[in-house]
Write an enzyme that holds these catalytic residues in place. Sequence first.
Site, PDB file in Angstrom:
ATOM      1  N   CYS A 158      44.395  68.698   0.980  1.00  0.00           N
ATOM      2  CA  CYS A 158      44.425  67.664   2.010  1.00  0.00           C
ATOM      3  C   CYS A 158      45.152  66.436   1.461  1.00  0.00           C
ATOM      4  CB  CYS A 158      42.999  67.293   2.410  1.00  0.00           C
ATOM      5  SG  CYS A 158      42.921  66.136   3.782  1.00  0.00           S
ATOM      6  N   ASP A 200      38.703  71.237   1.827  1.00  0.00           N
ATOM      7  CA  ASP A 200      40.032  71.158   2.432  1.00  0.00           C
ATOM      8  C   ASP A 200      41.043  71.022   1.303  1.00  0.00           C
ATOM      9  OD1 ASP A 200      42.202  70.952   4.050  1.00  0.00           O
ATOM     10  OD2 ASP A 200      41.582  69.136   5.098  1.00  0.00           O
ATOM     11  N   PRO A 258      45.297  55.214   3.353  1.00  0.00           N
ATOM     12  CA  PRO A 258      45.057  54.823   4.745  1.00  0.00           C
ATOM     13  C   PRO A 258      43.704  54.165   4.948  1.00  0.00           C
ATOM     14  CG  PRO A 258      44.548  57.141   4.455  1.00  0.00           C
ATOM     15  CD  PRO A 258      45.039  56.635   3.117  1.00  0.00           C
ATOM     16  N   ASN A 318      43.080  65.991  -2.343  1.00  0.00           N
ATOM     17  CA  ASN A 318      42.016  66.953  -2.705  1.00  0.00           C
ATOM     18  C   ASN A 318      42.697  68.083  -3.456  1.00  0.00           C
ATOM     19  OD1 ASN A 318      40.185  65.512  -1.159  1.00  0.00           O
ATOM     20  ND2 ASN A 318      39.591  67.206   0.154  1.00  0.00           N
ATOM     21  N   HIS A 321      41.908  57.326  -2.114  1.00  0.00           N
ATOM     22  CA  HIS A 321      42.662  58.063  -1.082  1.00  0.00           C
ATOM     23  C   HIS A 321      42.540  57.426   0.288  1.00  0.00           C
ATOM     24  CE1 HIS A 321      38.917  59.494   0.574  1.00  0.00           C
ATOM     25  NE2 HIS A 321      39.437  60.490   1.243  1.00  0.00           N
ATOM     26  N   GLY A 322      41.753  56.356   0.394  1.00  0.00           N
ATOM     27  CA  GLY A 322      41.577  55.713   1.690  1.00  0.00           C
ATOM     28  C   GLY A 322      40.481  54.670   1.618  1.00  0.00           C
ATOM     29  N   SER A 343      41.043  53.047   8.411  1.00  0.00           N
ATOM     30  CA  SER A 343      40.517  53.772   9.564  1.00  0.00           C
ATOM     31  C   SER A 343      41.498  53.682  10.733  1.00  0.00           C
ATOM     32  CB  SER A 343      39.171  53.184   9.965  1.00  0.00           C
ATOM     33  OG  SER A 343      39.344  51.829  10.321  1.00  0.00           O
ATOM     34  N   HIS A 370      48.034  62.747   8.259  1.00  0.00           N
ATOM     35  CA  HIS A 370      46.988  63.121   7.307  1.00  0.00           C
ATOM     36  C   HIS A 370      46.430  64.481   7.719  1.00  0.00           C
ATOM     37  CE1 HIS A 370      42.487  62.386   6.091  1.00  0.00           C
ATOM     38  NE2 HIS A 370      43.110  63.146   5.201  1.00  0.00           N
TER      39      HIS A 370
END
Length: 397
Positions: free
Chosen positions: A77, A74, A302, A271, A326-327, A304, A180
């Site tokens: 992203c 992706d 971020p 990404n 990234h999360g 969940s 996102h």
Amino acid sequence: MSYVEIPGAKVPIRMWTDPAAVEGVAMQQLQNVATLPWIKGLAVMPDVHYGKGATVGSVIAMRGAVCPAAVGVDIGCGMSAVKTSLTANDLPGDLSRLRSKIEQAIPVGRGMHTDPVDPGRFHGLGTAGWDDFWGRFDGVAEAVKFRQERATHQMGTLGSGNHFVEVCTDTTGSVWLMLHSGSRNIGKELAEHHIGVAQKLPHNQGLIDRDLAVFVADTPQMAAYRNDLFWAQEYAKHNRTIMMALLKDVIRREFKKAKPTFEPEISCHHNYVAEERYEGMDLLVTRKGAIRAGSGEYGIIPGSMGTGSYIVKGLGNEKAFNSASHGAGRRMSRNAAKRRFSTKDLEEQTRGVECRKDSGVVDEIPGAYKPIEQVIDQQRDLVEVVAKLKQVVCVKG
């Protein structure tokens, strides 16, 4: 914590997490990456986990080469976030209508717009460069040329998986909009095409993992990949911009009396490939599940769908190639999450959030992810927290 350094074949592996906590298959992937002849550095983020070829949550710096699988399929992203003038007091008690209106405005899953979205219809968005951007589609790989119509209709759409649109509140009660998404199917097809091309090249035949096939500088294959890569990264950015404009329109209509205004947008890929200079060398830095966190640069990390997210500012740590996570990062696969959790678990873990709570999103349950607070704590030398957000509405594909 600061990083832990473990030996690698060509470069040390700098890890902003406990190596003992990293799954064995992911650790093997990191060791594999460290064998590549072109590699000049490898930084591992606290949300690291197994991926295709290269782990998600790794930053790979190479000289004169780039690995398409280390970018991810992706391409481009990333995240966008906007602080609004609304406060939690402006929100209705029942947020189901707001979620429904967002889902009507922004197609999710495999959905797409009936007619391509015209950016000129949004106040202040502008259309400069739009025709040039689409004109450059003529220069992408022949293998995906026939996908242009679908790509135009998918511009401004969410997709599925871990992609989302959220309405959040911060600790002061301010309302934020956050989303996102990436380059949709066109980015995926371009990535898979070029990974296939790279795997056939002679210089990649002796690699420890065929998924780590690279393109090398000054070759037609590298030139073709860079062209398509940077176009797809631009597509992803436009996609998020259009979605945010659609989301703002929903907010303006639903909160007409409050006359909401919006601060400047924060946007970041996680990404992608960037040309950057470290220790006197021009390097190609791939961030797969990592954001750029140069000194003073804003980013979004971020959690969940039930735990919240962080707006951060980079500290410019060159040991991590100016990067951060990234999360939260997955701690179990989608299939494992489906086996382990039920829709009842999902309802419990997303209590207080207006969102889907059906079997189709059980694989996105908060319990399938690492605790976001722990991930943030492990990178205190990479970023500083600017705001902590908690979602009240979450739209999933």
